[in-house]
Design a protein around this motif. Structure first.
Motif, mmCIF file in Angstrom:
data_model
loop_
_atom_site.group_PDB
_atom_site.id
_atom_site.type_symbol
_atom_site.label_atom_id
_atom_site.label_comp_id
_atom_site.label_asym_id
_atom_site.label_seq_id
_atom_site.Cartn_x
_atom_site.Cartn_y
_atom_site.Cartn_z
ATOM 1 N N PRO A 191 -9.662 4.780 4.146
ATOM 2 C CA PRO A 191 -8.477 5.583 3.834
ATOM 3 C C PRO A 191 -7.185 4.972 4.383
ATOM 4 C CG PRO A 191 -9.694 6.570 5.675
ATOM 5 C CD PRO A 191 -10.484 5.378 5.233
ATOM 6 N N PRO A 192 -6.078 5.228 3.628
ATOM 7 C CA PRO A 192 -6.022 5.871 2.311
ATOM 8 C C PRO A 192 -6.340 4.866 1.205
ATOM 9 C CG PRO A 192 -3.816 5.295 3.015
ATOM 10 C CD PRO A 192 -4.707 4.869 4.130
ATOM 11 N N ALA A 193 -6.892 5.370 0.112
ATOM 12 C CA ALA A 193 -7.137 4.514 -1.041
ATOM 13 C C ALA A 193 -5.797 4.093 -1.637
ATOM 14 C CB ALA A 193 -7.968 5.275 -2.079
ATOM 15 N N ARG A 194 -5.687 2.819 -1.994
ATOM 16 C CA ARG A 194 -4.411 2.321 -2.500
ATOM 17 C C ARG A 194 -4.618 0.988 -3.207
ATOM 18 N NH1 ARG A 194 -5.546 1.173 2.414
ATOM 19 N NH2 ARG A 194 -4.831 -0.691 3.533
ATOM 20 N N VAL A 195 -3.596 0.595 -3.935
ATOM 21 C CA VAL A 195 -3.574 -0.693 -4.611
ATOM 22 C C VAL A 195 -2.302 -1.410 -4.183
ATOM 23 C CG1 VAL A 195 -3.484 -1.865 -6.835
ATOM 24 C CG2 VAL A 195 -4.876 0.193 -6.583
ATOM 25 N N VAL A 196 -2.432 -2.695 -3.865
ATOM 26 C CA VAL A 196 -1.270 -3.512 -3.513
ATOM 27 C C VAL A 196 -1.040 -4.507 -4.638
ATOM 28 C CG1 VAL A 196 -0.291 -5.158 -1.882
ATOM 29 C CG2 VAL A 196 -1.660 -3.237 -1.040
ATOM 30 N N CYS A 197 0.123 -4.416 -5.278
ATOM 31 C CA CYS A 197 0.489 -5.336 -6.350
ATOM 32 C C CYS A 197 1.399 -6.409 -5.765
ATOM 33 C CB CYS A 197 1.226 -4.602 -7.463
ATOM 34 S SG CYS A 197 0.476 -3.033 -7.966
ATOM 35 N N LEU A 198 1.088 -7.645 -6.031
ATOM 36 C CA LEU A 198 1.901 -8.769 -5.560
ATOM 37 C C LEU A 198 2.575 -9.416 -6.756
ATOM 38 C CD1 LEU A 198 -0.502 -10.364 -2.906
ATOM 39 C CD2 LEU A 198 1.367 -8.733 -2.531
#
Length: 205
Positions: A191-198
Motif C-alpha cells: 500500500p498504497p496501490a499506484r502507478v508511476v508514469c515516466l
C-alpha cells in the motif's frame, strides 16, 4: 713494577691467559642503554593499547554490519561495491538521495509482486537474509536521470540537461491506465496501490 691482576680461581693452571672477549655477532646491535625495563614495559603497554583499539574498530564494523536490514517504509539509495555487489544506505525519505522506498520485506529469498520493483537480496554469514522490494520514491513532478541504472538513478532539477524522465504518480491500481505514451510504466501494489508514469521532462503533467 706492575702488580699482575688478581685471580681468585685456584683451579687455573699456571700461565693461564684470560680469553679475549667474543666479537659482536654480525648484524646484531647491542641493546641501547636507554632501553631499560621501564621503557620496555611502556612499549608493551602501547602495543596492547593499539591492539585494543583495533579490536574496538572491528567490533564497530561488525555492529554496523549487523544492525539489521531495512524494514517496510524505510528509504534508501544503492551503491555498487566490489565484485559487482550492491550495498544499501538508509536515509530519510524526504532527502533528495532517497531513491527507493522499501515497500515489502520478506524473510529469505522471495519474489516481488510486480516488475516495477527493484528486488534486493540481503545476505548474512549464514546465507540469504531478506528480500527487499524497492519502489521508486517519487512524487508527481519529480525529474530523474539514469532511470535504467538502479545505482546511478537520482532526482535532479527538471531544468538539468541530465534529466531524462519526469514522474507522474496515479493512485489506485489501473494496470497502467492513464500512462499512455509514457516511456516507462511502474506498477506498485502498495500500500498504497499506484502507478508511476515516466515521461520526458518537457511534457506537461
Amino acid at each position: 713494577m706492575t702488580t699482575p691482576p688478581f685471580d681468585d680461581n685456584p683451579f687455573r693452571s699456571p700461565g693461564y691467559a684470560q680469553p679475549a672477549p667474543m666479537p659482536p655477532v654480525p648484524g646484531h646491535q647491542p641493546v641501547p642503554h636507554w632501553f631499560t625495563t621501564k621503557v620496555r614495559i611502556t612499549l608493551v603497554a602501547c602495543v596492547v593499547a593499539a591492539l585494543g583499539l583495533g579490536a574496538l574498530g572491528a567490533m564497530g564494523v561488525s555492529w554496523i554490519a549487523r544492525s539489521g536490514a531495512p524494514s517496510s517504509g524505510d528509504c534508501l539509495y544503492l551503491t555498487r561495491e566490489g565484485a559487482g555487489k550492491l550495498a544499501y544506505h538508509r536515509v530519510g525519505c524526504s532527502t533528495d538521495n532517497a531513491t527507493y522506498k522499501v515497500e515489502n520485506s520478506y524473510r529469505g529469498t522471495s519474489r516481488c509482486s510486480s516488475n516495477g520493483y527493484v528486488r534486493f537480496q540481503t545476505t548474512t554469514d549464514s546465507g540469504a537474509g531478506r528480500t527487499l522490494c524497492l519502489a521508486l520514491n517519487v512524487r508527481t513532478g519529480d525529474c530523474l536521470r539514469d532511470v535504467e541504472d538502479e545505482v546511478t538513478i537520482a532526482k535532479v532539477s527538471c531544468s538539468d540537461p541530465a534529466a531524462t524522465e519526469r514522474a507522474e504518480v496515479i493512485t489506485g491500481y489501473r494496470g497502467g491506465e492513464g500512462c499512455e505514451e509514457a516511456d516507462e510504466v511502474l506498477v506498485y501494489n502498495g500500500p498504497p496501490a499506484r502507478v508511476v508514469c515516466l515521461r520526458p521532462p518537457g511534457e506537461n503533467i
